[in-house]
Design an enzyme around this catalytic site. Structure first.
Site, short mmCIF file in Angstrom:
data_model
loop_
_atom_site.label_atom_id
_atom_site.label_comp_id
_atom_site.label_asym_id
_atom_site.label_seq_id
_atom_site.Cartn_x
_atom_site.Cartn_y
_atom_site.Cartn_z
N GLU A 79 -6.00 -4.95 -7.44
CA GLU A 79 -6.51 -4.57 -6.12
C GLU A 79 -6.68 -5.77 -5.20
OE1 GLU A 79 -10.02 -2.51 -7.30
OE2 GLU A 79 -9.00 -0.60 -7.57
N LYS A 81 -6.27 -9.86 -9.78
CA LYS A 81 -7.57 -9.37 -10.26
C LYS A 81 -7.48 -8.87 -11.69
CE LYS A 81 -11.06 -5.88 -9.03
NZ LYS A 81 -11.26 -4.60 -8.38
C1 BGC Z 1 -10.81 -1.84 -10.96
C2 BGC Z 1 -10.18 -0.48 -11.12
C3 BGC Z 1 -11.15 0.40 -11.88
C4 BGC Z 1 -12.52 0.44 -11.24
C5 BGC Z 1 -13.54 1.17 -12.06
C6 BGC Z 1 -12.15 -1.68 -10.25
O1 BGC Z 1 -12.75 -2.94 -10.12
O2 BGC Z 1 -9.98 -2.68 -10.20
O3 BGC Z 1 -8.97 -0.59 -11.82
O4 BGC Z 1 -10.63 1.69 -11.95
O5 BGC Z 1 -12.97 -0.88 -11.07
O6 BGC Z 1 -13.70 0.56 -13.29
#
Ligand code: BGC
Length: 767
Positions: free
Chosen positions: A488, A601
């Site tokens: 992300e 990330k």
């Molecule tokens: C992650 C996601 C994840 C979410 C809940 C985010 O920080 O990037 O991949 O689904 O957290 O755990």
């Protein structure tokens, strides 16, 4: 990173009071039983730093969306995991002076989470402003046997004075969420009562109209003698309490037992809640604390018997894995197909919702490997039940013809995430849901799941992918624009390699599943296709075309799969060049800087290689691992586990161990400086994968289960247990080699280090 918790194989221990880290401890020492749970808040008043949190499974509040700029397609609300009525509270006054650890001198503070038996214990000595000293010890748990029951034993001992101790156990429904969007409370009062030694409060959530009735009854003992005492009762807005004042001499030991019940309209009819709550409290009171605890501990022993992992020679690693397994089973016990596994479980508010792709990509393998098959099955059925909502969700974004887009975050099937770059773009989640069906069938062998539920979900997902890609004339290939991959720290990219891979694989697998169902259940197949208006002549033809002509960005010369189009145009730097004070990036850098940087990330390309390892050569894996690992900051909890598994596969044992420890002790050592918000429950399943698939080298292959175990440096040995297609195995690895025990009634063929071995029923084989 913090390092204030004592290493111990079965307990999490805080020695000495750390008020600055109290919210971190409140997360780590959380307790729960799959139906309810809570942070390790104190029973007595505390005016210091704290995040109060008690949570009830299935109950949420649709908090009206708050964004800077509304975008069409945004969901109306974000589902909040609700801070619910507090049943743990016991106010203590010593000759009228309030016991509050924030205002007195605290000595000998010790907080222990006993994972073996599933309870939380705290003891301390406090010197109040008046000079009065008191020793306190509390023990509490949420029963995993009577799942609506919580119990506390709270001992107060005046050390240097004779005087009056006033005890006020209460139920408080006047609680708020820290993350409320509009500064409003989510509960309204329905009724409350308090009489003698018990009180009850029923509250209802606004909008969703869930009701919870929380009640308690208490008793007081001096030493072993139960006391008779008068009480006064207090009723306030959403609050009920009973108070008793007892005269004590120095060194008298006053023991308060508080029995609480938490019952909700998720399981009972609303008009019967109070009656039910009274009944549960009465039953718990009658059983008594010791018996409740004994039964609870026995249930935990049975769970550990099935799911424990032991490590000899590394206490930090041992504590880490048990901590992860323990919290997973506190969060989700799997009997109810309406429930799921929230990223913070019952340990905090952050993330809202209860279901992310985390469930399918990380949690499912843990439950498949450690518990009865029906638990993993329930996780799949959950998504099947939400299929129509996923079709509506896709419809709102302009997709047609039964295309299904599962939400990024949900409570009831509706999307409730509202950042466009994730809600609309992080669509790889749909692929994880398809992958989970494949994973479940591969692990259990229950092929008939496809005809019963799986295929319908797969077709919805495949229809989505086929509409989401488009044809690029210059490339003469299919492409997918405007997506966010698992990383992300990049948004709105074109041709995210991972998403394209999941899309193509989903299409392939759906077509394969169609053939299977057609052959094995032709009638069901025909009726499903009819119900879905499936057009064989056009739909699968298009799918095959996409499979054959999808674009996968790649750097030909180096053989690197590009995370997305143009990734190599970035300024490539490595994480070891980042100063420590810049980490974690999302807390220290502007978002703009993060997006333009090359820092990753969480596993993205490597997540794809991990899912479909058999499609890639070891050389391809090595090239991509060596390129991406140095760029990855692992600021998502879901990252280190995948890197640990791949590093182990490549024989990079030092890296595998480093990544294992990072995932296993992520919260205990607060690697990402965010444990105070709650624990990373879903990544805890990733820790289990890192162990079993990393050190144990376990892979579910289509024909049999295989292992490539190795012993990390400095370890004497380890064991783990696995359920596989009706078999129950224990793998023991030591310096002498690997021994596999088959605790089931049938022999089993397995592959160990590439060689097929047969382990007889009820026997062990050294491999
Ligand atoms: C992650 C996601 C994840 C979410 C809940 C985010 O920080 O990037 O991949 O689904 O957290 O755990």
């Amino acid at each position: 990173m913090k390092n204030y918790l004592t290493h111990d194989p079965w307990n999490i221990i805080e020695e000495g009071f750390h008020p600055d880290y109290n919210e971190v401890s409140e997360s780590c020492f959380s307790i729960g039983n799959g139906k309810m749970g809570q942070r390790a808040n104190f029973e007595e008043q505390f005016s210091g730093q704290t995040l109060p949190g008690s949570y009830i499974a299935g109950i949420y509040y649709p908090d009206k969306t708050r964004v800077g700029w509304w975008k069409n397609g945004y969901p109306e609300y974000f589902a909040k995991v609700l801070n619910s009525p507090n049943w743990i509270g016991i106010d203590i006054k010593l000759d009228g002076e309030v016991l509050d650890l924030a205002t007195c001198k605290v000595k000998d503070f010790r907080r222990v989470l006993n994972m073996k038996e599933g309870y939380l214990e705290r003891s301390f000595t406090a010197k109040l402003l008046s000079g009065k000293e008191v020793a306190v010890k509390s023990t509490r748990f949420c029963s995993v046997v009577d799942t609506e029951v919580g119990a506390i034993r709270y001992t107060v001992k005046p050390l240097n004075f004779d005087g009056r101790i006033t005890v006020t156990p209460y139920v408080d429904g006047d609680v708020m969420n820290k993350d409320t969007n509009w500064d409003e409370g989510f509960w309204t009062e329905i009724e409350k009562t308090a009489k003698k030694r018990s009180c009850f409060v029923t509250t209802e959530t606004k909008k969703t109209q869930f009701q919870a009735c929380v009640g308690m009854r208490f008793s007081i003992f001096k030493g072993k003698t139960e006391l008779e005492f008068p009480t006064t009762t207090t009723l306030e807005e959403k609050y009920a309490a009973c108070s008793a004042t007892v005269r004590c001499k120095a060194n008298d030991e006053l023991v308060i037992y508080k029995y609480a019940a938490v019952v909700s309209s998720f399981y009972h009819e609303k008009p019967k809640l109070l009656e039910r709550c009274k009944k549960v409290v009465k039953k718990a009171f009658k059983k008594g604390f010791e018996k409740l605890l004994k039964e609870h501990a026995a249930a935990w022993a049975a769970k550990w018997e099935e799911a424990d992992i032991t490590i000899e020679g590394d206490v930090a690693a041992q504590q880490g894995i048990r901590f992860n397994i323990f919290h997973l089973y506190q969060t989700y016990s799997g009997e109810d197909e309406r429930l799921n596994i929230g990223p913070k479980g019952f340990t905090g508010e952050k993330y809202g919702g209860s279901t992310y792709w985390d469930t399918e990509a990380y949690c499912l393998p843990f439950y498949l490997g450690t518990a009865d098959q029906k638990i993993a099955r329930n996780l799949l059925i959950y998504r099947h039940k939400h299929l129509q909502k996923a079709i509506e969700n896709a419809g709102k974004l302009g997709f047609k013809n039964g295309a299904a887009l599962y939400p990024m975050v949900t409570m009831n099937g509706e999307e409730c995430h509202n950042e466009w770059e994730i809600t609309f773009e992080e669509i790889h989640r749909n692929g994880a849901i398809a992958y989970a069906i494949f994973d479940y069938i591969r692990h259990t062998g229950e092929q008939s799941y496809l005809a019963e539920y799986g295929l319908e979900v797969l077709i919805g997902i495949a229809r989505f992918w086929s509409q989401r890609v488009h044809w690029s004339v210059p490339k003469q290939q299919y492409v997918m624009h405007g997506v966010t991959g698992p990383n992300e720290y990049e948004n709105n990219v074109n041709n995210n390699w991972y998403t394209n891979l999941l899309a193509v694989w989903s299409l392939e697998y759906t077509m394969e599943a169609m053939k299977t169902v057609e052959a094995e259940a032709p009638e069901k197949y025909a009726s499903l296709l009819k119900r879905l208006n499936f057009d064989q002549a056009t739909e699968t033809v298009v799918w095959s075309e996409i499979v054959a002509k999808m674009h996968f960005p790649q750097h030909e010369k180096s053989g690197i799969f590009l995370q997305q189009e143009g990734f190599l145009d970035k300024e490539i730097r490595t994480v070891d060049e980042l100063p420590a004070e810049d980490r974690p990036l999302h807390q220290k850098w502007s978002w703009d800087r993060i997006l333009r940087s090359c820092f990753i990330k969480q596993a993205d390309v490597l997540q794809g290689i991990y899912f479909f390892e058999e499609r890639f050569s070891e050389e391809e894996l090595r090239r991509n691992f060596d390129f991406y690992e140095p760029l990855t900051v692992h600021e998502s909890s879901l990252s280190a586990c995948v890197h640990a598994i791949l590093a182990a596969r490549l024989g990079k044992y030092g890296k595998a161990y480093e990544m294992y420890l990072r995932t296993a002790r992520l919260d205990l050592d607060d690697y990402n400086n965010d444990t105070e918000d709650g624990l990373h429950i879903t990544s805890m399943a990733g820790t289990w994968m890192a162990f079993v698939e990393g050190f144990g080298g376990m892979r579910a292959e289509s024909d049999m289960l295989s292992f490539r175990p190795y012993l990390p440096e400095g370890w004497e040995g380890y064991t783990f247990r696995i359920q596989w297609r009706g078999h129950y195995l224990q793998v023991k690895v030591s310096k002498a080699g690997t021994v596999i025990a088959n605790h089931s009634g049938q022999p089993l063929r397995l592959r160990v280090h590439g060689k097929v071995v047969e382990v007889g029923a009820g026997s062990e084989t050294a491999c």
